[in-house]
Design an enzyme around this catalytic site. Sequence first.
Site, PDB file in Angstrom:
ATOM      1  N   ILE A   1      10.052  14.046   0.236  1.00  0.00           N
ATOM      2  CA  ILE A   1       9.375  13.176  -0.730  1.00  0.00           C
ATOM      3  C   ILE A   1       9.599  11.705  -0.408  1.00  0.00           C
ATOM      4  O   ILE A   1       8.819  10.838  -0.814  1.00  0.00           O
ATOM      5  CB  ILE A   1       9.868  13.490  -2.158  1.00  0.00           C
ATOM      6  N   LYS A   2      10.621  11.406   0.369  1.00  0.00           N
ATOM      7  CA  LYS A   2      10.924  10.016   0.691  1.00  0.00           C
ATOM      8  C   LYS A   2       9.884   9.388   1.613  1.00  0.00           C
ATOM      9  O   LYS A   2       9.864   8.165   1.782  1.00  0.00           O
ATOM     10  CB  LYS A   2      12.315   9.908   1.301  1.00  0.00           C
ATOM     11  N   ASP A   3       9.009  10.200   2.194  1.00  0.00           N
ATOM     12  CA  ASP A   3       7.873   9.618   2.920  1.00  0.00           C
ATOM     13  C   ASP A   3       7.032   8.775   1.971  1.00  0.00           C
ATOM     14  O   ASP A   3       6.507   7.725   2.343  1.00  0.00           O
ATOM     15  CB  ASP A   3       6.995  10.717   3.514  1.00  0.00           C
TER      16      ASP A   3
ATOM     17  N   ALA B   1       8.884   5.534   1.313  1.00  0.00           N
ATOM     18  CA  ALA B   1       8.782   4.662   2.484  1.00  0.00           C
ATOM     19  C   ALA B   1       7.409   4.009   2.559  1.00  0.00           C
ATOM     20  O   ALA B   1       7.290   2.799   2.823  1.00  0.00           O
ATOM     21  CB  ALA B   1       9.072   5.467   3.750  1.00  0.00           C
TER      22      ALA B   1
END
Length: 341
Positions: A43-45, A48
Amino acid sequence: MNISPDMASLIGATPLIRLRQPSEQTGCTILGKAEFLNPGGSIKDRTALGLMLDAERSGRLRPGGTVVEGTAGNTGIGLALLGASRGYRAVITLPETQSREKIDALRVTGAEVRLVPAVPYANPAHYAHVARRLSEDMNQAAPGSAWFADQFDNTANRDFHEASTGVEIWEQTDGQIDGFVCATGTGGTLAGVGRALKARKPSVTIALADPAGSALASYVNSGELKAEGGSISEGIGSSRITANFRDAPIDLAWSIDDAESLPWVHALLAGEGLNVGGSSGVNVAGAVRLARALGPGHTIVTVLADTGTRYQAKLFNPAFLHAKGLPVPQWLERAFPAATH
């Protein structure tokens, strides 16, 4: 022809998956947002991308510049991959205690990885402070050359989740959602999704599933930042209130220990073919708690944040789990008979 123009266009639009075992146990429909399907594997895409787009629009990230961030790993992977696709160099600091799999994944992206001691945020040696100082030093030497992403206190993180993740969940459920629950590190996902859902349906229940050792559940329930115990989960929990977490519309909060969350990691893999990380186990445990609090017949959404392969040496290592006094399923014992103790 249906062609994606670049890596960034692949981020988001992840499916919702009905989680059979939690749903059957509670009489609710429990859905997992399959964020592990993002190109960087987490989910950190989204985080970012939201941070990077905001920095590009504002001129803080210039062509050919360097992205600097302190991270538990996944945000760094997303930033490094996006940077590679958009012509930026990446310098990432992270605690040396993070999984070898995540550290190696970062290095494979071409990022410059700097491991630092795992210390509390109040310590100047904390990975976030080290990253900030690195960006300041780089900009002093070459003004405008570096951008510090600052995922914890840069509210572009929360805003992007509000505009993307939250809207997707609302549309995928046709607005038939009664609760959303997840763990949090920066606060971006929980706050952003919570704001998006509350704006459309004020009665929706937003809940925090907090790993043991984090102080956030205590803060929500009592106003006091008090932490007890510890967890093998990575990338979630906090001892401070970040700008992204502040004012998150949270109705309920629970502290969840590894003995409750880890069996869900194993059960989802063995029973549903979903290989997810430790934070997803906390999230599913939180979804079960929320289902029981609301009662049968409700629809609850949580997040399957990343894959279990990023923590294989911990989550699927019988010897490690036994040493921590954590439950080990029989199928895992059979899979690694030489590593049980």
